[in-house]
Scaffold this active site. Sequence first.
Site, short mmCIF file in Angstrom:
data_model
loop_
_atom_site.label_atom_id
_atom_site.label_comp_id
_atom_site.label_asym_id
_atom_site.label_seq_id
_atom_site.Cartn_x
_atom_site.Cartn_y
_atom_site.Cartn_z
N GLU A 191 0.75 -1.09 -0.03
CA GLU A 191 -0.04 0.00 0.11
C GLU A 191 1.01 1.17 0.06
O GLU A 191 1.84 1.45 0.74
CB GLU A 191 -0.77 0.15 1.00
CG GLU A 191 -1.61 1.05 1.28
CD GLU A 191 -2.89 1.13 2.42
OE1 GLU A 191 -2.96 0.31 3.38
OE2 GLU A 191 -3.34 2.14 2.53
N ARG A 230 5.17 -12.76 9.59
CA ARG A 230 5.91 -11.45 9.41
C ARG A 230 7.11 -11.45 10.21
O ARG A 230 7.29 -12.06 11.23
CB ARG A 230 4.86 -10.19 9.68
CG ARG A 230 4.69 -10.26 11.13
CD ARG A 230 3.41 -9.05 11.38
NE ARG A 230 3.87 -7.78 10.92
CZ ARG A 230 3.23 -7.11 9.90
NH1 ARG A 230 2.13 -7.64 9.42
NH2 ARG A 230 3.59 -5.75 9.50
N LYS A 287 4.37 0.90 9.25
CA LYS A 287 4.48 2.06 8.39
C LYS A 287 3.88 3.31 9.16
O LYS A 287 4.18 4.45 9.34
CB LYS A 287 3.55 2.15 7.36
CG LYS A 287 4.64 1.61 6.11
CD LYS A 287 4.20 1.32 4.80
CE LYS A 287 3.06 0.13 4.59
NZ LYS A 287 2.48 -0.03 3.32
#
Length: 558
Positions: free
Chosen positions: A38, A265, A275
Amino acid sequence: MEPAENNTRSLNFIETIIEEDLQNNKNNGEVHFRFPPEPNGYLHIGHAKSICLNFGLAEKYNGLCNLRFDDTNPTKEETEYVDSIKEDIRWLGFQWENELFASNYFDQLYTWAVQLIKQGKAYVDEQSQEEISRQKGVPTRPGTESPYRNRPVEENLLLFEKMRNGEVPDGSMVLRAKIDMSSPNMHLRDPIMYRVLHAEHHRTGNKWSIYPMYDFAHGQSDYIEGITHSLCTLEFEIHRPLYDWFLDQLAEEGRPRPRQIEFARLNLSYTVMSKRKLLKLVEENLVTGWDDPRMPTISGLRRRGYTPESIREFADRIGIAKRDNVIDVGLLEFSVREHLNKITPRVFGVLNPVKVIITNYPEGKEEMLTLINNPEDDAAGTRQVPFSRELYIEQDDFMEEPPRKFFRLGPGREVRLKGAYIIKCEDYKKDENGQITEIYCTYDPETKSGSGVQRKVKGTLHWVSVQHALNAEVRLYDRLFLDEDPAGHKDRDFKEFLNPDSLKVLQNCMLEPSLKDAKQGDKVQFQRLGYFCVDKESSPEHLIFNRTVPLRDSWKRK
Ligand code: ATP
Ligand code: MG
């Protein structure tokens, strides 16, 4: 040490799945991956893991890998992020097959939404966000159906059209899939497909006033692109039934259908990996930007002096797992140290200089000494380093009253100056604060390095000739956080754990003259000190070096 060999290590669980699929000639033996960021921030080292995984599998199995920007959230996304993401992927050494945007599929997604409405599988809900969540309830008990759930298809079509045309305000209506309000999987309790948002999109401008939700966009985007294996992190496991439900409704017979596979992850100690949190650090000026060398971003690591090879090697070392875990940041540092050891020229840099005067070395004389650039790499050759009567050494390398185990310089002691001569300290001078200002030594001309004279001394020091020295700024970085898991504390903000001493700037460091033309990104080993690289703010008039890592891991818990 040999680089880790991809082809000798055992298959990870994703490779096992892929090889089975290939054996069964699933999808006509094709494998197609994507990396789907994204564009709402800069990529971090966690993304690097996903990039290495997706692009790496495409390389290994002769497949393709797309770069797809998951740009369904217009208020948070910017073109600056798109550009930085592309730069970072290229820098890591990967090339995507197609550059794509989820927003390319807005028309198709809209068509599919209308199709679902016509099939009675989607409806427009006019309740508030809060009401909708309240009705969803808890997993152990069935939820409550919306009063709008069974409105006629025609009415749904009309309202959805209004939503699309921007005729209704933000938040007033949503389109929901009609699935199962009593499913134990909360994601199947009539999930939202579209929301109204009068926001300008970085690519589609003001064309749309509705935007699809992640769950309605992601699987269909994979399907449109012919992705065969859609790899994502574990938190999406619970979304998989919904991913499959949409494809069950919309996918055509005979066309390859993507399969979602989840992996753990990357979590790294002593930093944060989101982020949103990294953006906070940038916005609140707690770091100098996304590429601050203390940031776990790819651009930060690059500026710090990391190499793409070291990051890829790191990704390979940590492997792919099905369970979440935390990787010690020391492993990342180990990987870069190992690579820089192989590739960097050794140079002399004195960070905290004190002057040594060699009283029996003729005034005005200078000689060029030949030094080996990299003992790990014969091809790196040698360089000439000037030697003269006045030199700088590190303040730390001299003690007035050295303890027994101090193998450096002290009154009456001998050391070797690397690549030069053995010197003996005869005297020294202090200022009124007790600070050593000059050290007086004699040298033994018979002991020139390479002359074959064997004489044991306890220590070898690096040095820089005073009249030839380059003045430089050196930035020493430490961990950005003092806590192993700064984001893992319930009632405390992650910023409370910032390390106040994560940056130390040294001025008037003295470097050997061979660094005169050092350019941004150049990497060297300052002997005995660590690996350093030229910062982007450096100029020939004001050299600036960043320390990437010290030579050894000396970090202690504070
Ligand atoms: P963040 O929370 O940092 O914004 P994200 O998952 O929302 O991360 P995306 O841009 O959506 O960020 O991620 C792009 C891809 O990178 C996704 O496939 C995602 O699963 C993967 N990814 C993100 N963070 C990590 C991580 N820490 N480890 C491995 N893969 C990750
Ligand atoms: Mg995300």
